[in-house]
Design an enzyme around this catalytic site. Structure first.
Site, PDB file in Angstrom:
ATOM      1  N   CYS A 164       0.810  -1.223   0.000  1.00 19.61           N
ATOM      2  CA  CYS A 164       0.000   0.000   0.000  1.00 19.61           C
ATOM      3  C   CYS A 164       0.841   1.269   0.000  1.00 19.61           C
ATOM      4  O   CYS A 164       0.295   2.373  -0.033  1.00 19.61           O
ATOM      5  CB  CYS A 164      -0.948  -0.018   1.191  1.00 19.61           C
ATOM      6  SG  CYS A 164      -2.031  -1.468   1.179  1.00 19.61           S
ATOM      7  N   GLU A 315       0.373   5.069  13.509  1.00 20.64           N
ATOM      8  CA  GLU A 315       0.674   6.306  12.792  1.00 20.64           C
ATOM      9  C   GLU A 315       0.500   7.512  13.709  1.00 20.64           C
ATOM     10  O   GLU A 315       1.325   8.437  13.706  1.00 20.64           O
ATOM     11  CB  GLU A 315      -0.225   6.443  11.567  1.00 20.64           C
ATOM     12  CG  GLU A 315       0.084   7.676  10.735  1.00 20.64           C
ATOM     13  CD  GLU A 315      -0.698   7.745   9.441  1.00 20.64           C
ATOM     14  OE1 GLU A 315      -0.307   8.530   8.559  1.00 20.64           O
ATOM     15  OE2 GLU A 315      -1.702   7.021   9.301  1.00 20.64           O
ATOM     16  N   LYS A 333      -9.167   8.487   2.978  1.00 21.50           N
ATOM     17  CA  LYS A 333      -9.721   7.140   2.833  1.00 21.50           C
ATOM     18  C   LYS A 333     -11.136   7.003   3.391  1.00 21.50           C
ATOM     19  O   LYS A 333     -11.833   6.049   3.073  1.00 21.50           O
ATOM     20  CB  LYS A 333      -8.782   6.110   3.465  1.00 21.50           C
ATOM     21  CG  LYS A 333      -7.482   5.897   2.697  1.00 21.50           C
ATOM     22  CD  LYS A 333      -6.651   4.770   3.296  1.00 21.50           C
ATOM     23  CE  LYS A 333      -5.374   4.517   2.512  1.00 21.50           C
ATOM     24  NZ  LYS A 333      -4.356   5.567   2.720  1.00 21.50           N
ATOM     25  N   PHE A 397       1.888  -3.625   3.863  1.00 21.87           N
ATOM     26  CA  PHE A 397       2.206  -4.931   4.429  1.00 21.87           C
ATOM     27  C   PHE A 397       3.693  -5.208   4.222  1.00 21.87           C
ATOM     28  O   PHE A 397       4.276  -4.837   3.201  1.00 21.87           O
ATOM     29  CB  PHE A 397       1.390  -6.020   3.749  1.00 21.87           C
ATOM     30  CG  PHE A 397      -0.067  -6.044   4.156  1.00 21.87           C
ATOM     31  CD1 PHE A 397      -0.527  -5.375   5.273  1.00 21.87           C
ATOM     32  CD2 PHE A 397      -0.986  -6.765   3.415  1.00 21.87           C
ATOM     33  CE1 PHE A 397      -1.858  -5.410   5.642  1.00 21.87           C
ATOM     34  CE2 PHE A 397      -2.330  -6.806   3.769  1.00 21.87           C
ATOM     35  CZ  PHE A 397      -2.766  -6.128   4.888  1.00 21.87           C
TER      36      PHE A 397
END
Length: 409
Positions: A164, A315, A333, A397
């Site tokens: 990602c 994060e 998102k 990932f």
């Protein structure tokens, strides 16, 4: 050889997102904080049956049937975004020095739709009925090749695959090609179209997806206390990067400057982020050092913000550790869902637009900020803000982290 700091001019952007086709429609949806997740007919009967798809995308109409039939959907999305970005830049591919024009795209899954269709053909009808275009349609590298063929870019050509973080890695790599003097122009970004039943089944089995099947529109909720997973999406984003002197010589409109890039690895777990946020913090610090700015000079953060419990928390810890002054934070998102390898490019383009227009989009579906997340997350409505410098985060990932630093032109 020691390389100096380098500013790459962002002179064009192109977007194809669940918010709409083109920058105007996509940005309108993002600024409005309008969620796009909805029940997906292609996933009927699946435990998680909703996604964020690009609405009304007709490849035959947008690319021409002769072109569209031999390409996977992820390349369809990329080509439309790339064409818009090049047009926006004011560059004419017939006039540029093609050997000095590179293409770097990010992608995580390749042509999985084509692979699934042809695998079904193999099982039903035998090997003799499998398409001779299977390999060039499914190959991860082919998106960069097809863009180069489309616009005649004969410089370095590659695809970065860091899950990602792929598109952010691509944009950072593109800047390195400009920094080293190898290219004058690089078309950079990412594309993904992996909304197939096997891929969604895999994410479901991992427990990565939101389970809000009764209310898909509210499912993607970055940093919210009730978040429970991401919503899978598709899309493409492309930026045209140029050497600053090259852009100035042709009197191009410079939309923003790409001034820093950092990358790191958590080296922690296959899918889970390091809960301390150390790897993320390393990438951010590297990007700021590369840009030659201090944390206090960053006004805005376009967060990775996937809407998963672990990612958002890690994060947030990293951001709080570095930015004690608290820049505004958003995650697009909530609107777009998570378009995997395309996410970083869509978010980099959103960062450019936020800088350019002085408007920070809201984080959709953020009703109650997680009390453990001590950040100034914009929600409810867009915020007017002067932005001199901003960062855009992407994580993948494998613990792969990538960060861009953008600045006003």
């Amino acid at each position: 050889m020691t390389l100096g700091r380098c500013e790459a001019a962002v002179t064009g952007i192109g977007l194809v997102t669940p918010g709409g086709i083109g920058v105007l429609e996509s940005w309108k949806a993002i600024l409005a904080g309008r969620p796009t997740a909805t029940v997906d007919p292609e996933l009927a009967g699946m435990p998680i049956d909703f996604t964020c798809r690009v609405p009304g995308f007709d490849a035959d109409e947008l690319l021409g049937r002769r072109t569209a039939w031999r390409l996977d959907r992820y390349v369809h999305l990329a080509l439309v975004a790339a064409r818009e970005a090049i047009e926006d830049s004011g560059l004419d591919p017939k006039e540029w020095d093609s050997g000095r024009v590179g293409v770097v795209m990010g992608n995580a899954l390749g042509g999985v739709r084509t692979f699934e269709e042809q695998h079904n053909t193999l099982l039903r009808e035998g090997a003799g009925r499998v398409s001779s275009l299977l390999i060039p349609m499914m190959g991860i590298n082919m998106v960069a090749g097809y863009i180069a063929i489309d616009c005649g870019a004969q410089g370095p050509n590659m695809v970065t695959t860091t899950a990602c973080a792929s598109a952010t890695t691509a944009i950072g790599t593109a800047r390195e090609l400009i920094r080293t003097g190898r290219c004058d122009i690089v078309i950079a970004g990412g594309a993904e179209a992996g909304l197939t039943r096997p891929v969604l089944a895999g994410f479901t089995r991992m427990g990565a997806l939101s389970g809000r099947v009764q209310d898909p529109a509210a499912a993607s909720r970055p940093f919210d206390g009730d978040r429970d997973g991401f919503v899978a999406a598709e899309g493409a984003g492309v930026l045209v990067l140029e050497r600053m002197d090259h852009a100035q010589a042709r009197r191009a409109h410079v939309r923003a400057r790409l001034i820093g890039y950092g990358a790191s690895a958590d080296a922690h777990h296959v899918t889970a982020p390091d809960p301390t946020g150390d790897g993320v913090a390393k990438a951010i610090r590297m990007a700021l050092h590369d840009a030659g700015i201090e944390p206090r000079e960053v006004d805005h953060v376009n967060a990775h913000g996937t809407s998963t419990r672990l990612n958002d928390a890690a994060e947030a810890r990293a951001l709080r550790r570095i930015f004690s002054d608290g820049p505004s934070v958003t995650s697009v998102k909530g609107v777009t869902g998570h378009p995997l390898g395309a996410a970083g490019a869509i978010e980099a383009a959103s960062t450019v637009l936020a800088i350019e227009q002085g408007r920070v989009p809201p984080t959709a579906n953020l009703d109650r900020l997680d009390p453990d997340i001590d950040l100034d997350v914009v929600s409810g409505a867009s915020r007017r803000q002067r932005i001199s410098a901003a960062i855009s985060n992407s994580f993948g990932f494998g613990g792969q982290n990538a960060v861009l630093v953008m600045a006003a032109a």
